[in-house]
Design an enzyme around this catalytic site. Structure first.
Site, PDB file in Angstrom:
ATOM      1  N   HIS A  18       0.841  -1.207   0.000  1.00  0.00           N
ATOM      2  CA  HIS A  18       0.000   0.000   0.000  1.00  0.00           C
ATOM      3  C   HIS A  18       0.876   1.258   0.000  1.00  0.00           C
ATOM      4  O   HIS A  18       0.595   2.227  -0.708  1.00  0.00           O
ATOM      5  CB  HIS A  18      -0.859   0.073   1.277  1.00  0.00           C
ATOM      6  CG  HIS A  18      -1.903  -0.992   1.426  1.00  0.00           C
ATOM      7  ND1 HIS A  18      -2.033  -1.755   2.572  1.00  0.00           N
ATOM      8  CD2 HIS A  18      -2.887  -1.403   0.589  1.00  0.00           C
ATOM      9  CE1 HIS A  18      -3.049  -2.589   2.427  1.00  0.00           C
ATOM     10  NE2 HIS A  18      -3.584  -2.405   1.230  1.00  0.00           N
ATOM     11  N   LYS A  42     -16.415  -6.925   5.703  1.00  0.00           N
ATOM     12  CA  LYS A  42     -15.376  -7.740   6.349  1.00  0.00           C
ATOM     13  C   LYS A  42     -15.103  -7.097   7.717  1.00  0.00           C
ATOM     14  O   LYS A  42     -14.739  -5.914   7.774  1.00  0.00           O
ATOM     15  CB  LYS A  42     -14.058  -7.666   5.561  1.00  0.00           C
ATOM     16  CG  LYS A  42     -14.142  -8.087   4.113  1.00  0.00           C
ATOM     17  CD  LYS A  42     -12.749  -7.979   3.465  1.00  0.00           C
ATOM     18  CE  LYS A  42     -12.713  -7.030   2.309  1.00  0.00           C
ATOM     19  NZ  LYS A  42     -11.406  -6.688   1.787  1.00  0.00           N
ATOM     20  N   ARG A  91      -2.395  -5.985  -8.252  1.00  0.00           N
ATOM     21  CA  ARG A  91      -1.271  -6.896  -8.003  1.00  0.00           C
ATOM     22  C   ARG A  91      -1.173  -7.965  -9.080  1.00  0.00           C
ATOM     23  O   ARG A  91      -0.096  -8.336  -9.499  1.00  0.00           O
ATOM     24  CB  ARG A  91      -1.429  -7.581  -6.639  1.00  0.00           C
ATOM     25  CG  ARG A  91      -1.155  -6.656  -5.475  1.00  0.00           C
ATOM     26  CD  ARG A  91      -1.626  -7.261  -4.209  1.00  0.00           C
ATOM     27  NE  ARG A  91      -3.052  -7.542  -4.267  1.00  0.00           N
ATOM     28  CZ  ARG A  91      -3.800  -7.905  -3.247  1.00  0.00           C
ATOM     29  NH1 ARG A  91      -3.258  -8.063  -2.072  1.00  0.00           N
ATOM     30  NH2 ARG A  91      -5.087  -8.112  -3.385  1.00  0.00           N
ATOM     31  N   SER A 129      -2.962  -7.465   3.234  1.00  0.00           N
ATOM     32  CA  SER A 129      -3.194  -7.341   4.687  1.00  0.00           C
ATOM     33  C   SER A 129      -3.515  -8.704   5.283  1.00  0.00           C
ATOM     34  O   SER A 129      -3.114  -9.006   6.413  1.00  0.00           O
ATOM     35  CB  SER A 129      -4.356  -6.376   4.951  1.00  0.00           C
ATOM     36  OG  SER A 129      -4.053  -5.099   4.449  1.00  0.00           O
TER      37      SER A 129
HETATM   38  O1  PNS Z   1      -8.917  -2.760   0.861  1.00  0.00           O
HETATM   39  P1  PNS Z   1     -10.229  -3.267   0.297  1.00  0.00           P
HETATM   40  O2  PNS Z   1     -11.022  -3.987   1.368  1.00  0.00           O
HETATM   41  O3  PNS Z   1     -10.039  -4.098  -0.932  1.00  0.00           O
HETATM   42  O4  PNS Z   1     -11.059  -1.952  -0.153  1.00  0.00           O
HETATM   43  C1  PNS Z   1     -12.346  -2.056  -0.703  1.00  0.00           C
HETATM   44  C2  PNS Z   1     -12.984  -0.656  -0.925  1.00  0.00           C
HETATM   45  C3  PNS Z   1     -12.988   0.146   0.358  1.00  0.00           C
HETATM   46  C4  PNS Z   1     -12.173   0.080  -1.961  1.00  0.00           C
HETATM   47  C5  PNS Z   1     -14.428  -0.925  -1.460  1.00  0.00           C
HETATM   48  O5  PNS Z   1     -15.043  -1.866  -0.625  1.00  0.00           O
HETATM   49  C6  PNS Z   1     -15.293   0.326  -1.512  1.00  0.00           C
HETATM   50  O6  PNS Z   1     -15.070   1.205  -2.324  1.00  0.00           O
HETATM   51  N1  PNS Z   1     -16.291   0.407  -0.605  1.00  0.00           N
HETATM   52  C7  PNS Z   1     -17.231   1.506  -0.496  1.00  0.00           C
HETATM   53  C8  PNS Z   1     -18.616   1.141  -0.983  1.00  0.00           C
HETATM   54  C9  PNS Z   1     -18.740   1.430  -2.466  1.00  0.00           C
HETATM   55  O7  PNS Z   1     -18.658   2.559  -2.890  1.00  0.00           O
HETATM   56  N2  PNS Z   1     -18.833   0.347  -3.265  1.00  0.00           N
HETATM   57  C10 PNS Z   1     -18.798   0.443  -4.718  1.00  0.00           C
HETATM   58  C11 PNS Z   1     -20.131   0.555  -5.392  1.00  0.00           C
HETATM   59  S1  PNS Z   1     -21.204  -0.779  -5.024  1.00  0.00           S
END
Ligand code: PNS
Length: 162
Positions: A18, A42, A91, A129
């Site tokens: 990150h 999660k 990745r 993570s």
């Molecule tokens: O580190 P992660 O868990 O892969 O991050 C995921 C994240 C935070 C980027 C994603 O879950 C997100 O954007 N969540 C906010 C909700 C949202 O806007 N979802 C997309 C449209 S359904």
């Protein structure tokens, strides 16, 4: 025009992968918000305060990076803070399908915001993570996976929960 980007994620915990993306993004955009999602499906292992602290200390030397948190839709948050770009790290091809769906969904919800992908540094292409938490749970070395100052703190947080 000033370019503001948001780099969203769970950061549970932040890894060197990150941080590589954050550093590179900070060289491209005028301002980068690193935004921790607070209402993730999660269940996070580490508290929001802990994750903010680790991210702030890890990016203290990058003046145009700000650590923040958000809940709800990412595009709503991006519009609130005036970000016109969402940054995602890729990745492997296995990340692509999900990220492609998210990018198209976010564009449908808010066409003014572009998603831009930065390819991971290949030395971190296996890192996540979840891998960091699993190694810590099983007593392995976190050397090179997260900033050195975090290693003791992660291990002691994980021990508390075992
Ligand atoms: O580190 P992660 O868990 O892969 O991050 C995921 C994240 C935070 C980027 C994603 O879950 C997100 O954007 N969540 C906010 C909700 C949202 O806007 N979802 C997309 C449209 S359904």
């Amino acid at each position: 025009m000033k370019t503001t980007a948001v780099y969203p994620g769970s950061f549970d915990p932040v890894t060197n992968g990150h941080l590589d993306i954050i550093k590179r993004a900070s060289g491209i955009f005028d301002k980068v918000y690193v935004a921790i999602l607070t209402n993730s499906a999660k269940k996070p292992h580490f508290s929001l305060e802990q994750k903010i602290d680790w991210l702030k200390r890890s990016t203290a030397d990058i003046p145009n990076v700000e650590i923040a948190s958000f809940s709800g839709l990412l595009v709503n948050y991006a519009n609130e803070i005036g970000a016109n770009v969402i940054i995602k790290g890729l990745r492997a091809m296995s990340d692509f399908e999900y990220e492609f769906q998210m990018a198209l969904t976010n564009r449908k919800l808010s066409p003014n915001i572009e998603t831009m992908f930065l390819m991971t540094n290949n030395k971190y292409s296996y890192l996540s993570s979840s891998i960091v938490k699993e190694i810590a749970h099983l007593g392995g070395s976190l050397d090179g996976l997260v900033p050195n100052f975090m290693i003791e703190e992660i291990n002691s947080e994980i021990k508390k929960k075992q």
